[in-house]
Design a protein around this motif. Structure first.
Motif, PDB file in Angstrom:
ATOM      1  N   ASP A 627       0.867  -1.153  -0.102  1.00 33.96           N
ATOM      2  CA  ASP A 627      -0.218  -0.239  -0.003  1.00 33.96           C
ATOM      3  C   ASP A 627       0.939   1.431  -0.136  1.00 33.96           C
ATOM      4  N   LEU A 628       2.135   0.966   0.575  1.00 39.38           N
ATOM      5  CA  LEU A 628       2.833   2.401   0.814  1.00 39.38           C
ATOM      6  C   LEU A 628       3.526   2.753  -0.613  1.00 39.38           C
ATOM      7  N   HIS A 629       4.033   1.417  -1.167  1.00 34.83           N
ATOM      8  CA  HIS A 629       4.784   1.547  -2.455  1.00 34.83           C
ATOM      9  C   HIS A 629       3.873   2.368  -3.614  1.00 34.83           C
ATOM     10  N   ALA A 630       2.276   1.682  -3.366  1.00 38.93           N
ATOM     11  CA  ALA A 630       1.319   2.295  -4.437  1.00 38.93           C
ATOM     12  C   ALA A 630       0.943   3.923  -4.111  1.00 38.93           C
ATOM     13  N   PHE A 631       1.011   4.153  -2.800  1.00 36.29           N
ATOM     14  CA  PHE A 631       0.797   5.556  -2.322  1.00 36.29           C
ATOM     15  C   PHE A 631       1.843   6.583  -2.996  1.00 36.29           C
ATOM     16  N   LEU A 632       3.156   6.293  -2.830  1.00 32.93           N
ATOM     17  CA  LEU A 632       4.181   7.039  -3.308  1.00 32.93           C
ATOM     18  C   LEU A 632       4.147   7.029  -4.776  1.00 32.93           C
ATOM     19  N   ALA A 633       3.877   5.801  -5.441  1.00 33.51           N
ATOM     20  CA  ALA A 633       4.099   5.789  -6.824  1.00 33.51           C
ATOM     21  C   ALA A 633       3.121   6.939  -7.382  1.00 33.51           C
ATOM     22  N   ALA A 634       1.649   6.479  -6.953  1.00 38.48           N
ATOM     23  CA  ALA A 634       0.674   7.800  -7.221  1.00 38.48           C
ATOM     24  C   ALA A 634       0.754   8.958  -7.067  1.00 38.48           C
ATOM     25  N   HIS A 635       1.595   9.617  -5.989  1.00 37.26           N
ATOM     26  CA  HIS A 635       1.382  10.814  -5.589  1.00 37.26           C
ATOM     27  C   HIS A 635       2.909  11.417  -5.887  1.00 37.26           C
ATOM     28  N   SER A 636       3.815  10.898  -6.340  1.00 40.09           N
ATOM     29  CA  SER A 636       5.098  11.422  -6.689  1.00 40.09           C
ATOM     30  C   SER A 636       5.304  11.692  -8.239  1.00 40.09           C
ATOM     31  N   ARG A 637       5.821  13.095  -8.457  1.00 41.58           N
ATOM     32  CA  ARG A 637       6.238  13.416  -9.801  1.00 41.58           C
ATOM     33  C   ARG A 637       7.556  12.803 -10.102  1.00 41.58           C
TER      34      ARG A 637
END
Length: 861
Positions: A627-637
């Motif tokens: 979940d943390l990997h997916a969250f960072l990938a979705a909200h990082s430019r």
């Protein structure tokens, strides 16, 4: 009691009587006013409405009470007060020309001539002065307060008149003074005093007398001329003092005390009652000018910071804030701790705490162990768009009577005033804030004021010593708080701050520079066409209704909206285990990131740092590594850096390997070697662990202490429920029960609206008609008492009045035994009751005949 039948067509409303040429009392002067003028009086002095007077005589009596007059005088501007002080030292009654002469002196003053009609109009409107221009009278209580006296010197610096100073002096001594002054003696002291007064008021003869005075005597007079007029002398005064005392230029008032008579002082002052008349308000000077766009941008930046500060404050108190002191409020230590958490000076932190409280966002939870916490209203506030959140704070600040600037000071009992504590309410605070902002609105756009000139203006508008110093401090606090809140930018009023004041926000100069009011008629000036034309320019009028205030707040929010930065939905991840938010983040993203990372620095861009502790915190909240990997990938430019991915996986691999439960507490693990390692570690001795089974250790510490202790040793245990499931720990948001924002403490009686004033004027007129209507005296009517007739006479008179449509005067005793007199127009008599239009109550009522003491006809005129 009221009738249940359809009301009879209403009788015509009572009309104001025709103005008398020369009213003999304040009540007669009020009686000659139009309804609009009475409404102006009740609006200017709302204390006269509590309760509504029964008639104009009672209204005049209440307007002359000491408390009401003191309150009215304190709310006058400097020049209007000077006019009232001049009336107090003038002869009574006086004339318009005499008042003008005392204010302008021999040399004249065009500014005073222009301002005097407005000031006199204000005094007439507020019933402090009555009578036509050739017979002006100050109400008795105001004269007593402002007239010179040994115990309370006049603000003019003048002393008593010759007649007042010589009262009680022996006739021989009076005749001796007259003779020494070169006047012929008289046969009685009254004419002697009149002769001496005539000398002192005759400029030519007075100048000739002073030309003979020794130089030392003239020096003494120069020290007393502008006040205080009293001086001390010995039993054997010096020759130059004896010269003055022999001629009545210094008169004894007490053993060893002499006074300069008022007439002599006015001659020495060239006829002026005041040393420096102040007919016009001092202007607010411009200190600096900025482009309006720069001001708005700066104010918007401060507004955004204000929202962030309030959110950070309540996030700090999210799980329960500081304890409430026994006497109420925050302790000094808790305020310091809050200031450190917000990275702000203590006075600034105190302001934000008080603002959150005034807005209803924080309150006491009311528990046995009472603490401060966010209210449910805070959650609703967070859901609003940023401009509306700011507008709610600004509106609460404008209306709040709690004054954060007092925090840290001392009250009247030498107790320290604490944040959120009692005794911080100052009823004048909202009026001062609005007035300061209105004065800023009167400057050119983008201009910031010179603080000293602003304070000088406020002192002119409210010169009363009782409130002047506090108002000056409130004005300085207002300038600072408006800048913190984003109402102003670089000291100048912003566009959205101007809108916050409502439609009247730009009318700062109304009143002080208004055209002079027309000179009065029998009872004073002609009624103003708009409220405030002849009024005191002492406050900026607030929006009249709640709807208008809401419109002003909504307009301010709309003007601010384009200036605030738009929330972002992304961050920039860095290889050094940090994330940079280049602007404000959307609230869900900000909340999630605050759990996963720690804030390292703030400013235009916020820097978050990822640590093993912060990642473990996110895992404790129920997130999995995926979940943390997916969250960072979705909200990082930017791509997720490899060190950050490794950190998440490493912490997740250890997370939950150990399980903590209640034994008091226990540790269980399938890896016996790991439990052996824990038992062998000296740092675990404080936990008092012992092996219960190859895979279970018991502890005599509670689960929370055991969990924290093992984490300190470098392990990554997870909490477990009694059923053996992993516990998901979330930040607990503590909320108070529903709380309303604190009510502002009113500055005196509440300001009545137009509907209430209109109803009060009608009731006063009706009651006055009943009390002043001319009546035919009957043998059974005592002088000044209620009419007395037999039951048969009462019934016959009532029936005749119904047939002829006449109005009659009755005496009436209600069920409580209270007697009153009324003027009624009978409509119907039946069943032992008379239905009539009651002029006193201005409504149709039903009266039991047995409660009517008597009835009398009104006089024909």
């Amino acid at each position: 009691m009221s009738t249940d039948e359809p009301p009879h067509p209403k009788a015509p409303a009572p009309k104001a009587p025709r103005p008398a040429e020369t009213p003999r009392s304040l009540a007669e002067a009020l009686r000659s006013r139009e309804d609009d003028a009475l409404a102006e009086l009740l609006h200017a002095r709302p204390d006269l409405l509590s309760p509504v007077p029964t008639d104009l005589t009672q209204l005049a009596s209440r307007a002359g009470t000491r408390a009401s007059v003191v309150r009215a005088l304190e709310r006058l501007d400097r020049f209007t007060q000077q006019v009232a002080e001049t009336l107090a030292v003038a002869q009574e009654p006086t004339t318009y020309e005499e008042v003008l002469g005392l204010l302008t002196g021999d040399e004249g003053d065009a500014a005073v001539e222009r301002a005097l009609p407005r000031a006199l109009g204000t005094l007439h409107e507020q019933a402090l002065v009555w009578g036509p221009d050739d017979r002006l009278r100050l109400v008795r209580t105001a004269r007593e307060l402002l007239a010179p006296g040994p115990q309370h010197p006049s603000p003019t610096g003048l002393g008593p008149t010759v007649a007042e100073a010589t009262a009680g002096m022996s006739p021989t001594r009076v005749q001796g003074i007259v003779a020494a002054a070169g006047l012929p003696t008289t046969h009685d002291p009254v004419s002697a005093v009149g002769s001496l007064t005539a000398l002192f008021t005759d400029r030519a003869r007075m100048s000739a007398l002073l030309d003979e005075a020794p130089a030392e005597s003239v020096e003494v007079l120069s020290r007393l001329v502008w006040g205080p007029p009293y001086g001390q002398v010995t039993a054997d005064p010096a020759r130059h003092l004896r010269w003055l005392m022999d001629r009545g230029l210094l008169l004894p008032t007490a053993p060893g005390t002499v006074v300069l008579p008022r007439e002599a002082a006015l001659h020495l002052r060239a006829g002026r009652a005041h040393r420096v008349p102040e007919p016009t308000p001092p202007p607010v000077e411009v200190a600096r000018e900025h482009r309006p766009q720069v001001v708005d941008a700066t104010a918007a930046g401060q507004a955004y910071t204000a929202l962030a500060t309030i959110e950070e404050l309540l996030k700090e108190w999210d799980e329960g804030g500081p304890a409430v002191l026994r006497a109420g409020g925050l302790s000094v230590r808790d305020l310091k701790r809050t200031a450190v958490a917000l990275d702000l000076p203590e006075p600034t932190a105190a302001f934000w705490v008080e603002l959150a409280y005034a807005a209803g966002l924080v309150a006491s939870d009311g528990e046995a162990d009472e603490r401060y916490a966010a209210t449910p209203a805070y959650d609703d506030w967070q859901e609003l768009p940023a401009p509306e959140r700011w507008a709610a704070l600004a509106e609460a600040w404008l209306a709040a009577t709690r004054t954060a600037g007092l925090i840290g000071g001392r009250d009247g009992k030498d107790r320290t005033l604490s944040a959120l504590g009692p005794h911080l309410d100052r009823s004048a605070a909202p009026e001062v804030r609005r007035r300061v902002l209105a004065l800023l609105a009167g400057l050119p756009e983008g201009a910031s004021p010179d603080p000293e000139s602003l304070l000088a203006r406020l002192r002119w508008e409210r010169p009363s010593p009782a409130s002047r110093d506090l108002r000056a401090r409130m004005a300085q606090w207002t300038l600072n708080e408006a800048e913190l809140l984003g109402v102003t930018g670089r000291g100048a009023l912003s566009t959205h701050g101007r809108a916050l004041l409502g439609p009247s926000g730009g009318g700062a100069e109304a009143g002080a520079g208004a055209a002079p009011a027309a000179r009065g008629t029998a009872d004073g000036p002609a009624p103003a066409t708009a409220r405030g034309t002849t009024g005191t320019p002492d406050s900026a009028p607030a929006p009249a209704t709640g709807a208008e205030r809401a419109l002003a707040t909504a307009r301010a929010a709309r003007l601010l909206a384009p200036l605030l930065p738009q929330p972002l939905d992304h961050v920039l991840l860095q290889a050094d285990l940090t994330a940079v938010a280049p602007g404000p983040l959307e609230r869900p993203l900000a909340e999630a990131l605050a759990v996963l990372a720690d804030v390292e620095s703030k400013g235009g861009a916020t820097v978050y740092r990822f640590t093993p502790h912060s990642v473990r915190r996110a895992l404790d909240a129920g997130q999995a590594a995926s979940d943390l990997h997916a969250f960072l990938a979705a909200h990082s430019r930017t791509p997720v850096p490899q060190p950050l991915a490794y950190l998440i996986d490493d912490v997740a691999r250890k997370h939950g390997h150990l399980r903590i439960g209640a034994a008091s507490a226990y540790v269980r693990c399938d890896d016996e070697a790991l439990l052996n390692e824990i038992l062998a570690d000296k740092r675990s001795q404080g936990l008092r662990l012992r092996r219960l089974a190859p895979t279970v250790l018991a502890a005599q510490a509670d689960p929370g202490t055991l969990l924290e202790g093992l984490r300190t040793m470098g392990f990554a245990p997870a909490a477990e429920s009694p059923e053996g499931d992993v516990l998901i720990t979330r930040a607990h948001a503590h909320r108070t029960p529903p709380r309303s924002a604190p009510e502002p403490v009113p500055d005196g009686p509440p300001l009545p609206d137009a509907t209430l004033i209109g109803a009060a004027v009608r009731a006063i007129r009706a009651g006055d008609l009943a009390s002043t209507a001319p009546r035919k005296e009957t043998p059974r009517t005592p002088s000044g008492g209620l009419p007395r007739t037999t039951s048969a006479e009462t019934l016959a008179t009532m029936q005749a009045a119904v047939m002829t449509g006449e109005t009659v005067w009755i005496g009436y005793v209600n069920a409580e035994g209270s007697a009153s007199q009324r003027v009624i127009a009978p409509v119907r008599v039946e069943g032992g009751f008379v239905t009539a239009y009651d002029h006193t109550a201005d409504e149709v009522r039903t009266f039991p005949l047995h409660r009517i003491t008597g009835v009398a006809e009104l006089a024909d005129d």
